[in-house]
Design a protein around this motif. Structure first.
Motif, short mmCIF file in Angstrom:
data_model
loop_
_atom_site.label_atom_id
_atom_site.label_comp_id
_atom_site.label_asym_id
_atom_site.label_seq_id
_atom_site.Cartn_x
_atom_site.Cartn_y
_atom_site.Cartn_z
N ALA A 223 -6.04 1.99 1.31
CA ALA A 223 -6.69 2.31 2.58
C ALA A 223 -7.90 1.42 2.75
O ALA A 223 -8.49 0.97 1.76
CB ALA A 223 -7.11 3.78 2.63
N ASN B 162 -7.19 2.12 8.12
CA ASN B 162 -5.79 1.78 7.93
C ASN B 162 -5.34 2.37 6.60
O ASN B 162 -6.13 2.44 5.64
CB ASN B 162 -5.58 0.26 7.88
CG ASN B 162 -5.82 -0.39 9.22
OD1 ASN B 162 -5.03 -0.23 10.16
ND2 ASN B 162 -6.92 -1.11 9.33
N TYR B 163 -4.07 2.80 6.55
CA TYR B 163 -3.52 3.41 5.34
C TYR B 163 -2.17 2.81 5.00
O TYR B 163 -1.38 2.47 5.89
CB TYR B 163 -3.35 4.92 5.54
CG TYR B 163 -4.64 5.68 5.74
CD1 TYR B 163 -5.13 5.92 7.02
CD2 TYR B 163 -5.37 6.14 4.65
CE1 TYR B 163 -6.32 6.61 7.21
CE2 TYR B 163 -6.56 6.84 4.83
CZ TYR B 163 -7.02 7.06 6.10
OH TYR B 163 -8.20 7.74 6.28
N LYS C 208 -0.27 8.02 3.92
CA LYS C 208 -0.63 8.55 5.24
C LYS C 208 -0.42 10.06 5.28
O LYS C 208 0.59 10.59 4.84
CB LYS C 208 0.22 7.89 6.33
CG LYS C 208 -0.23 6.49 6.68
CD LYS C 208 0.65 5.88 7.77
CE LYS C 208 0.19 4.48 8.13
NZ LYS C 208 1.08 3.84 9.12
N GLY C 209 -1.41 10.75 5.82
CA GLY C 209 -1.35 12.20 5.92
C GLY C 209 -1.82 12.92 4.68
O GLY C 209 -2.01 14.15 4.71
N THR D 45 -7.61 10.33 2.77
CA THR D 45 -8.57 10.04 3.83
C THR D 45 -9.69 9.18 3.27
O THR D 45 -10.33 9.55 2.29
CB THR D 45 -9.17 11.33 4.40
OG1 THR D 45 -8.12 12.17 4.90
CG2 THR D 45 -10.14 11.01 5.54
N ASP E 254 1.61 3.26 4.01
CA ASP E 254 2.56 4.28 4.47
C ASP E 254 2.71 5.42 3.45
O ASP E 254 2.88 6.58 3.81
CB ASP E 254 3.92 3.66 4.75
CG ASP E 254 3.93 2.82 6.00
OD1 ASP E 254 4.85 2.00 6.16
OD2 ASP E 254 3.01 2.97 6.84
#
Length: 120
Positions: free
Chosen positions: A48, A57-58, A63-64, A67, A60
């Protein structure tokens, strides 16, 4: 300029960890701050990143769950990792693009790495 990373450790799958990386020294400004991960036997990949104005940006794969955030007053970047999986295991490195007081160009600096191990 030095980067000091901390917060790694051993956690069970589904658990959480929070990584921190603090930059110190004669720093004029910090642009992009990022976290990378290097799993055993694999290359170092970006997890990230976050710009100075907070754009993120993360990868894939995170993601979710992860953070990234930063505190510009403290020259520190964080990575909150939730719902950890065994595949998240690796050494996590922070990287910051920094303009030191003594330089006229931006330089990339790396932290020393912190081990994250997720058991199944």
């Amino acid at each position: 300029v030095q980067l000091q990373a901390s917060g790694g450790g051993l956690v069970q799958a589904g658990g959480s960890l929070r990584l921190s990386c603090a930059a110190s020294g004669t720093i004029s400004s910090i642009n992009t701050m990022a976290w990378y991960r290097q799993a055993p036997g694999k290359q170092r990949d970006v997890v990230a990143d976050i710009t100075r104005d907070g754009s993120t940006n993360y990868a894939d794969s995170v993601k979710g769950r992860f953070t990234i955030s930063r505190d510009n007053a403290k020259n520190t970047v964080y990575l909150q990792m939730n719902s950890l999986k065994p595949d998240d295991t690796g050494v996590y490195y922070c990287k910051c693009r920094i303009l030191p007081y003594t330089w006229s160009t931006w330089q990339d600096y790396w932290g020393q790495g912190t081990q994250v191990t997720v058991s199944s």
